[in-house]
Scaffold this motif. Structure first.
Motif, PDB file in Angstrom:
ATOM      1  N   LEU A 265      35.171  57.936  77.320  1.00 47.48           N
ATOM      2  CA  LEU A 265      34.103  56.954  77.486  1.00 47.48           C
ATOM      3  C   LEU A 265      32.789  57.609  77.897  1.00 47.48           C
ATOM      4  CD1 LEU A 265      36.165  54.158  79.261  1.00 47.48           C
ATOM      5  CD2 LEU A 265      35.318  54.140  76.903  1.00 47.48           C
ATOM      6  N   LYS A 266      32.872  58.647  78.714  1.00 42.04           N
ATOM      7  CA  LYS A 266      31.640  59.329  79.134  1.00 42.04           C
ATOM      8  C   LYS A 266      30.995  60.083  77.971  1.00 42.04           C
ATOM      9  CE  LYS A 266      32.190  59.705  84.124  1.00 42.04           C
ATOM     10  NZ  LYS A 266      32.363  60.576  85.301  1.00 42.04           N
ATOM     11  N   ALA A 267      31.799  60.619  77.075  1.00 44.60           N
ATOM     12  CA  ALA A 267      31.237  61.297  75.903  1.00 44.60           C
ATOM     13  C   ALA A 267      30.498  60.300  75.019  1.00 44.60           C
ATOM     14  CB  ALA A 267      32.343  61.991  75.114  1.00 44.60           C
ATOM     15  N   LEU A 268      31.097  59.142  74.786  1.00 46.52           N
ATOM     16  CA  LEU A 268      30.413  58.105  74.012  1.00 46.52           C
ATOM     17  C   LEU A 268      29.118  57.684  74.703  1.00 46.52           C
ATOM     18  CD1 LEU A 268      33.324  55.835  72.758  1.00 46.52           C
ATOM     19  CD2 LEU A 268      31.606  56.947  71.322  1.00 46.52           C
ATOM     20  N   SER A 269      29.157  57.576  76.021  1.00 48.39           N
ATOM     21  CA  SER A 269      27.944  57.211  76.765  1.00 48.39           C
ATOM     22  C   SER A 269      26.856  58.253  76.575  1.00 48.39           C
ATOM     23  CB  SER A 269      28.259  57.057  78.255  1.00 48.39           C
ATOM     24  OG  SER A 269      28.993  55.887  78.508  1.00 48.39           O
ATOM     25  N   GLN A 270      27.220  59.528  76.564  1.00 44.82           N
ATOM     26  CA  GLN A 270      26.212  60.575  76.425  1.00 44.82           C
ATOM     27  C   GLN A 270      25.454  60.438  75.106  1.00 44.82           C
ATOM     28  OE1 GLN A 270      26.944  64.646  77.567  1.00 44.82           O
ATOM     29  NE2 GLN A 270      28.605  64.057  78.942  1.00 44.82           N
ATOM     30  N   PHE A 271      26.190  60.118  74.039  1.00 43.28           N
ATOM     31  CA  PHE A 271      25.497  59.916  72.769  1.00 43.28           C
ATOM     32  C   PHE A 271      24.571  58.707  72.859  1.00 43.28           C
ATOM     33  CE2 PHE A 271      25.211  57.617  68.733  1.00 43.28           C
ATOM     34  CZ  PHE A 271      24.577  58.576  67.960  1.00 43.28           C
TER      35      PHE A 271
END
Length: 355
Positions: A186-192
């Protein structure tokens, strides 16, 4: 000897062209991936200390955003309903289309400037960006999958594909180990999504005193800005062009089962209230309203001048007259101004595009 020299020269020249062509097509992302708050924007709501944007984390999030592995049948990605050229909306559809070509409940909202969003979706049902993706992944009419299945599919790519699609390897580059967890996913998706910043429209250049002779606002656009501030900025306020509130703007009830904010709070006073959307890039995010009922900006303004329906929860700012007084020339000026919110740099930014 002369022939050999000519052949060697041509070979070096060809290799040089190929090298520089590759460099142009694959620019170094390390020079571009950095979260910066635009000078005319407020402080972000999202806590970047808890999830700082890195090159590796962003690139992982970008791959996750555009892969169909997040859906049950492998065909629906986040990008299916959020296309960059349409301001990360599903252009032309009143209601978004999910798995098995099912219709979703509402029109997809744009993905832009989410670092400044307090909550998400038309009804505010999600309060944190890191939880944003769970809802569409697990909705039966959107991606139709479960989060545990998604994580396992990503784990199962280890060693089976190229390094570019070996997700455990990509998670290791982003987070230090190959472990794929809900939090990291979820944090990776947030970074994008955090990097989907739209802040370089002609309007932005105007307020930052960066306009040139070629892109400065016209007389009509400036008149539209003044009219907008007089008639629309009560709801579409601040640099974000939304006050992030939930309001009933007098739409005739379409789907009686979609009661908006009321679905989350169960408070009667929230019936048929929906989130005030940002108007940034509104020129390309049509159709409009939570159910996509209006196909163009002219129809939106016609609603406010002639179509407002009274009800118990109608916004107080509209109750007095049930209309906003605008003539045709004034409507045209407001629309001209709204088009200055189109951010071509954002809509065409290659680092936000699908691979």
């Amino acid at each position: 000897m002369k022939k050999y020299f000519l052949y060697k020269t041509l070979l070096v020249f060809t290799i040089s062209i190929l090298f520089f062509s590759c460099q142009k097509e694959d620019p170094n992302p390390k020079e571009k991936i950095e979260f910066k708050t635009p000078s005319n924007f407020p402080t972000p709501v999202y806590d970047l200390k808890e999830n700082p944007v890195t090159v590796e984390g962003f690139e992982l999030g970008r791959k996750l955003f555009y892969t169909g592995m997040l859906s049950r049948d492998g065909n629906i990605s986040c990008g299916s309903c959020h296309a960059q050229t349409s301001g990360f909306t599903q252009h032309g559809h009143d209601l978004s289309h999910g798995i098995d070509d099912q219709l979703t409940l509402r029109n997809s909202l744009p993905i832009q400037n989410l670092a400044w969003s307090k909550n998400f979706f038309w009804d505010g049902g999600v309060f944190h960006l890191d939880l944003f993706a769970i809802a569409p992944i697990e909705a039966d009419n959107e991606m139709g999958e479960t989060l545990p299945n998604v994580l396992q599919k990503l784990r199962d790519t280890e060693g089976l594909q190229s390094p570019k699609t070996d997700y455990p390897l990509l998670f290791e580059k982003a987070f230090g180990t190959k472990e794929i967890t809900t939090d990291r996913f979820l944090k990776a998706l947030s970074q994008f999504q955090l990097m989907c910043i739209s802040a370089n429209s002609r309007y932005d250049k105007h307020v930052r005193n960066e306009s040139t002779q070629e892109n400065k606002l016209t007389t009509q656009e400036l008149e539209g800005l003044e009219l907008f501030e007089q008639n629309c900025s009560n709801c579409h306020s601040t640099t974000l062009f939304t006050d992030q509130s939930y309001r009933n703007n007098g739409l005739k009830v379409g789907n009686p089962n979609d009661t908006g904010r009321h679905r989350i709070t169960q408070n009667e006073e929230d019936k048929f209230k929906f989130k005030v959307p940002s108007l940034r890039n509104v020129e390309v995010t049509r159709p409009y309203m939570h159910d996509g009922r209006f196909r163009n900006l002219e129809a939106v303004l016609d609603h406010y001048t002639d179509g407002i329906q009274d009800s118990e929860t109608l916004d107080e700012s509209l109750k007095a007259k049930l209309k906003i007084e605008l003539n045709q020339e004034e409507k045209e000026a407001i629309i001209a101004f709204l088009k200055t919110l189109t951010d071509e740099d954002f809509l065409n930014n290659p680092i936000l595009s699908e691979f």
